[in-house]
Write an enzyme that holds these catalytic residues in place. Structure first.
Site, PDB file in Angstrom:
ATOM      1  CG  ASP A   1     -11.911  -2.658 -22.847  1.00 46.30           C
ATOM      2  OD1 ASP A   1     -12.456  -2.463 -23.446  1.00 46.30           O
ATOM      3  OD2 ASP A   1     -11.089  -4.152 -22.451  1.00 46.30           O
TER       4      ASP A   1
ATOM      5  NE  ARG B   1      -8.170  -5.617 -20.137  1.00 49.70           N
ATOM      6  CZ  ARG B   1      -7.879  -4.546 -21.006  1.00 49.70           C
ATOM      7  NH1 ARG B   1      -7.839  -3.593 -20.336  1.00 49.70           N
ATOM      8  NH2 ARG B   1      -8.854  -3.792 -22.163  1.00 49.70           N
TER       9      ARG B   1
ATOM     10  CD  GLU C   1       1.384  -4.379  10.508  1.00 49.72           C
ATOM     11  OE1 GLU C   1       1.357  -3.370  10.564  1.00 49.72           O
ATOM     12  OE2 GLU C   1       0.451  -5.191  10.576  1.00 49.72           O
TER      13      GLU C   1
ATOM     14  N   PRO D   1       1.185  -1.418  -0.031  1.00 51.84           N
ATOM     15  CG  PRO D   1      -0.204  -1.393   2.021  1.00 51.84           C
ATOM     16  CD  PRO D   1       0.572  -1.722   1.155  1.00 51.84           C
TER      17      PRO D   1
HETATM   18  N1  ADE Z   1      -1.073  -5.403   0.059  1.00 50.34           N
HETATM   19  C1  ADE Z   1      -1.357  -4.552   0.958  1.00 50.34           C
HETATM   20  N2  ADE Z   1      -2.830  -3.368   0.570  1.00 50.34           N
HETATM   21  C2  ADE Z   1      -2.003  -3.456  -0.776  1.00 50.34           C
HETATM   22  C3  ADE Z   1      -2.177  -2.667  -1.987  1.00 50.34           C
HETATM   23  N3  ADE Z   1      -3.427  -1.923  -2.039  1.00 50.34           N
HETATM   24  N4  ADE Z   1      -2.159  -2.679  -3.342  1.00 50.34           N
HETATM   25  C4  ADE Z   1      -0.639  -3.515  -3.009  1.00 50.34           C
HETATM   26  N5  ADE Z   1      -0.413  -4.577  -2.087  1.00 50.34           N
HETATM   27  C5  ADE Z   1      -0.935  -4.175  -0.624  1.00 50.34           C
END
Ligand code: ADE
Length: 244
Positions: free
Chosen positions: A168, A153, A115, A88
């Site tokens: 698309d 794709r 984590e 993330p």
């Molecule tokens: N692992 C946990 N959340 C994630 C996300 N939003 N994008 C990529 N990997 C992740």
């Protein structure tokens, strides 16, 4: 294109990467997707792959040694590979990123868990970190599947009709126009007449208009990058006036 996916949960990939379009592309030799179980690279008797964070705090951190061993083993076979970490904390994975990554011959995707991943993995091996959106998943596996799917794709021959990846949603900075198929009427809802008219220019015009309307409603931020004609800008102004 060759994908090597490093994960603690290879069974999760059964299905998304073994069915439908991805399956067909693999059978045709356009994709070669290999899964690597990170636990196989743990060096201790208990096959430990995670540990508590230095400095304290919640959760566990993926250890550097098994990851380093796995990445190095894969790299021996994939000298040109670009190495990606799903997290993330990464740069947003979007259509432009998918298109860009489709230009690579070899891609290694490390699925983050717990984590996070010991920072030294990033420092030593990772070329790019990608997030699939402002949402936290339980791990990087689903993100990796999405990435492989979206990248595939853009690989010539993967989609039945070559133009699809371009037309698309997002390919032209707009969300897609609505689609209809038979029957021409269902529960009192008729297919818009223009689509039955056989007038291809009018159909194309209607589709652009609908795409602009939908994009304004749902993702107005995308309109900044859209390439619009003067007439289309006038439609946009009309829609904006109506929505005020
Ligand atoms: N692992 C946990 N959340 C994630 C996300 N939003 N994008 C990529 N990997 C992740």
């Amino acid at each position: 294109m060759k994908f090597d996916i490093l994960t603690l949960f290879p069974a999760m990939f059964e299905g998304p990467l073994t069915e439908s379009i991805i399956r067909r592309a693999t059978d045709k030799g356009l994709l070669d997707i290999r899964l690597h179980q990170l636990r196989d690279y743990a060096t201790d008797r208990h096959k430990v792959v995670d540990d508590a964070p230095y400095g304290g705090g919640d959760g566990m951190v993926m250890k550097v040694e098994p990851l380093a061993a796995c990445i190095e083993a894969v790299k021996a076979d994939r000298p040109k590979a670009r190495i990606i970490l799903t997290t993330p904390r990464g740069r947003l994975f979007d259509d432009a990123a998918a298109r860009e990554l489709a230009g690579e011959e070899e891609l290694v995707i490390i699925c983050g868990r717990y984590e996070g991943v010991d920072e030294r993995v990033r420092e030593l091996f990772v070329d790019d970190e990608f997030s699939i959106g402002d949402v936290v998943l339980t791990g990087g596996e689903l993100a990796a599947m999405m990435m492989v799917d979206a990248i595939a794709r853009f690989i010539p021959g993967v989609l039945g009709s070559p133009g699809s990846a371009e037309t698309d949603s997002f390919g032209n900075g707009l969300l897609e126009y609505p689609h209809y198929t038979r029957p021409a009427e269902f529960r009192g809802l008729a297919v818009p007449g223009v689509l039955l008219s056989g007038n291809h220019a009018e159909v194309a015009r209607w589709r652009r208009r609908k795409a602009i309307e939908k994009t304004l409603q749902v993702r107005p931020d995308l309109l900044r990058q859209a390439d619009l004609t003067d007439e289309e800008r006038r439609w946009l102004a009309e829609f904006e006036a109506c929505s005020r």
